[in-house]
Write an enzyme that holds these catalytic residues in place. Structure first.
Site, PDB file in Angstrom:
ATOM      1  N   ASP A  45      12.523  15.583 -10.922  1.00 53.95           N
ATOM      2  CA  ASP A  45      12.507  14.441 -11.832  1.00 53.95           C
ATOM      3  C   ASP A  45      13.924  13.879 -11.961  1.00 53.95           C
ATOM      4  OD1 ASP A  45      10.841  12.813 -13.447  1.00 53.95           O
ATOM      5  OD2 ASP A  45      11.778  13.664 -15.236  1.00 53.95           O
ATOM      6  N   TYR A 105       8.496  11.763  -1.596  1.00 54.92           N
ATOM      7  CA  TYR A 105       8.216  10.338  -1.848  1.00 54.92           C
ATOM      8  C   TYR A 105       9.443   9.479  -1.552  1.00 54.92           C
ATOM      9  CZ  TYR A 105       7.254   6.143  -4.630  1.00 54.92           C
ATOM     10  OH  TYR A 105       7.084   4.852  -5.041  1.00 54.92           O
ATOM     11  N   ALA A 137       0.840  -1.197   0.000  1.00 49.23           N
ATOM     12  CA  ALA A 137       0.000   0.000   0.000  1.00 49.23           C
ATOM     13  C   ALA A 137       0.876   1.247   0.000  1.00 49.23           C
ATOM     14  CB  ALA A 137      -0.898   0.005   1.232  1.00 49.23           C
TER      15      ALA A 137
HETATM   16  C1  UD1 Z   1       8.244   5.952 -10.829  1.00 50.74           C
HETATM   17  C2  UD1 Z   1       7.043   5.491 -10.035  1.00 50.74           C
HETATM   18  C3  UD1 Z   1       7.346   5.448  -8.580  1.00 50.74           C
HETATM   19  C4  UD1 Z   1       8.611   4.607  -8.388  1.00 50.74           C
HETATM   20  C5  UD1 Z   1       9.755   5.253  -9.151  1.00 50.74           C
HETATM   21  C6  UD1 Z   1      11.042   4.428  -9.023  1.00 50.74           C
HETATM   22  C7  UD1 Z   1       4.794   5.850 -10.984  1.00 50.74           C
HETATM   23  C8  UD1 Z   1       3.645   6.777 -11.121  1.00 50.74           C
HETATM   24  N1  UD1 Z   1       5.865   6.329 -10.296  1.00 50.74           N
HETATM   25  O1  UD1 Z   1       8.483   7.351 -10.663  1.00 50.74           O
HETATM   26  O2  UD1 Z   1       6.276   4.889  -7.851  1.00 50.74           O
HETATM   27  O3  UD1 Z   1       8.919   4.467  -7.044  1.00 50.74           O
HETATM   28  O4  UD1 Z   1       9.417   5.257 -10.526  1.00 50.74           O
HETATM   29  O5  UD1 Z   1      12.127   5.200  -9.442  1.00 50.74           O
HETATM   30  O6  UD1 Z   1       4.786   4.745 -11.464  1.00 50.74           O
HETATM   31  N2  UD1 Z   1       6.499  11.681 -17.899  1.00 50.74           N
HETATM   32  C9  UD1 Z   1       6.224  12.381 -19.067  1.00 50.74           C
HETATM   33  N3  UD1 Z   1       4.913  12.536 -19.446  1.00 50.74           N
HETATM   34  C10 UD1 Z   1       3.871  12.020 -18.716  1.00 50.74           C
HETATM   35  C11 UD1 Z   1       4.162  11.312 -17.520  1.00 50.74           C
HETATM   36  C12 UD1 Z   1       5.490  11.155 -17.145  1.00 50.74           C
HETATM   37  O7  UD1 Z   1       7.132  12.860 -19.751  1.00 50.74           O
HETATM   38  O8  UD1 Z   1       2.707  12.192 -19.129  1.00 50.74           O
HETATM   39  C13 UD1 Z   1       7.902  11.486 -17.515  1.00 50.74           C
HETATM   40  C14 UD1 Z   1       8.257  11.956 -16.114  1.00 50.74           C
HETATM   41  O9  UD1 Z   1       8.572  13.325 -16.080  1.00 50.74           O
HETATM   42  C15 UD1 Z   1       9.473  11.070 -15.827  1.00 50.74           C
HETATM   43  C16 UD1 Z   1       9.146   9.758 -16.559  1.00 50.74           C
HETATM   44  O10 UD1 Z   1       8.162  10.091 -17.522  1.00 50.74           O
HETATM   45  O11 UD1 Z   1      10.649  11.617 -16.366  1.00 50.74           O
HETATM   46  C17 UD1 Z   1       8.599   8.686 -15.646  1.00 50.74           C
HETATM   47  O12 UD1 Z   1       7.580   9.274 -14.861  1.00 50.74           O
HETATM   48  P1  UD1 Z   1       6.610   8.392 -13.938  1.00 50.74           P
HETATM   49  O13 UD1 Z   1       6.040   7.267 -14.708  1.00 50.74           O
HETATM   50  O14 UD1 Z   1       5.685   9.329 -13.259  1.00 50.74           O
HETATM   51  O15 UD1 Z   1       7.612   7.689 -12.915  1.00 50.74           O
HETATM   52  P2  UD1 Z   1       8.825   8.187 -11.978  1.00 50.74           P
HETATM   53  O16 UD1 Z   1       8.721   9.626 -11.609  1.00 50.74           O
HETATM   54  O17 UD1 Z   1      10.084   7.687 -12.623  1.00 50.74           O
END
Ligand code: UD1
Length: 305
Positions: free
Chosen positions: A271, A140, A73
């Site tokens: 990020d 986080y 969770a």
């Molecule tokens: C993710 C996980 C987190 C985990 C971590 C491990 C999710 C939501 N988050 O974070 O739980 O602990 O990896 O490192 O699964 N992005 C875009 N466009 C979008 C959405 C995202 O460009 O519409 C980019 C983000 O800026 C980032 C990358 O995609 O650079 C990945 O983002 P995201 O999937 O949110 O994951 P993390 O932040 O890496």
């Protein structure tokens, strides 16, 4: 038949884990506050207790009769937890302490829990082993690292077998694409599949180690199987392979048979630029490794495999 508690079991990873436990003949109880989880993700035979992981009574009620706990969770979005600092802390860190304490009181039943690769912060290019210094850059990541510290205290002070995992970027069926905070693969796959443009935050050259949910389940099960030998330790869940966001969009475009329209937005605060895990420790100590290549996992996600 052994009974396991899965916190967050109505969610994406937890529901796949529940399926795997049921398949091998175990009994599953789920504690979920239904904030993002869905009852429909689970087989009807699973008992679901609706409650919050930071509520000691809810956790100690759900844990009764269990031989082990998978504590999954949590609020998964890094961006959401930056914006909802205290709420994230309560769920992601106090929730872990609540589970460790309940497990100790319930007769020292082992706890496998998910931390995150976010504990490493921006560790730079190259595979990150568990020995790399932790430097979380977000609320986080700080709460996940705090959970690990308490996991280690649970072991050292209270003699509880806790095994922590640091998943990199998990994807697969049932990952909900509906929020701006959802995992990038779920969002991009959903939008490209509907012929909509995708927004890349930053230049799209950030890299991630994407790991398929079925592989994640096998790591968690291995952690429980080795809970005594691995007690107090943490393990990466990763593939050891890296992909840029732009390459990811290219693969999804090919699978959907279209050229996706890409827009760019501002990079997210905190990020991480490069995130690539070293899978060696889990392979050698738990015998766990990821087997599903990205293209294969994505085609399963698309229902093609
Ligand atoms: C993710 C996980 C987190 C985990 C971590 C491990 C999710 C939501 N988050 O974070 O739980 O602990 O990896 O490192 O699964 N992005 C875009 N466009 C979008 C959405 C995202 O460009 O519409 C980019 C983000 O800026 C980032 C990358 O995609 O650079 C990945 O983002 P995201 O999937 O949110 O994951 P993390 O932040 O890496």
């Amino acid at each position: 038949m052994a009974r396991y508690l899965i916190t967050g079991g109505c969610g994406f990873v937890g529901s796949h884990l529940a399926d795997a436990l049921l398949l091998r003949g175990d009994d599953v109880v789920v504690l979920d506050n239904m904030s993002t989880g869905k009852r429909g993700n689970l087989d009807a035979s699973v008992r679901v207790v609706e409650g919050d992981v930071s509520d000691p009574d809810a956790v100690s009620g759900a844990i009764k009769g269990c031989v082990g706990v998978f504590h999954l969770a949590g609020i998964a979005s890094v961006a959401y937890c930056n914006e909802h600092w205290r709420e994230g802390h309560l769920t992601n860190q106090t929730g872990s302490v609540t589970v460790f304490e309940a497990a100790a009181r319930a007769g020292h039943i082992p706890v496998v829990y998910t931390s995150s690769a976010a504990v490493y912060g921006d560790a730079g290019a190259g595979p990150i082993a568990e020995t790399r210094p932790t430097r979380p850059m977000t609320a986080y990541g700080a709460d996940k690292l705090g959970s690990e510290l308490h996991g280690s205290i649970a072991h050292g002070v209270h003699g509880l077998s806790t095994v922590g995992f640091r998943p990199f970027n998990i994807y697969g069926p049932r990952q909900d694409p509906s929020s701006a905070y959802s995992g990038v693969i779920s969002i991009f796959n959903d939008r490209i599949g509907r012929g909509l443009p995708v927004t890349v935050f930053g230049d799209g050259m950030q890299t991630r180690d994407f790991v398929f949910v079925a592989d994640v389940v096998s790591f968690l099960l291995a952690g429980m199987a080795h809970a005594d030998a691995a007690a107090g330790q943490v393990f990466n869940i990763c593939t050891g392979r890296t992909t840029t966001l732009l390459d990811l969009i290219g693969i999804l475009g090919r699978l959907h048979g279209i050229t996706p329209e890409v827009r760019h937005g501002e990079a997210r605060v905190g990020d991480i630029r490069d995130s690539l895990g070293d899978p060696a420790r889990a392979a050698s100590l738990l015998g766990a490794s990821a087997h599903v290549p990205l293209e294969k996992g994505l085609s399963i996600l698309l229902g093609r495999d």
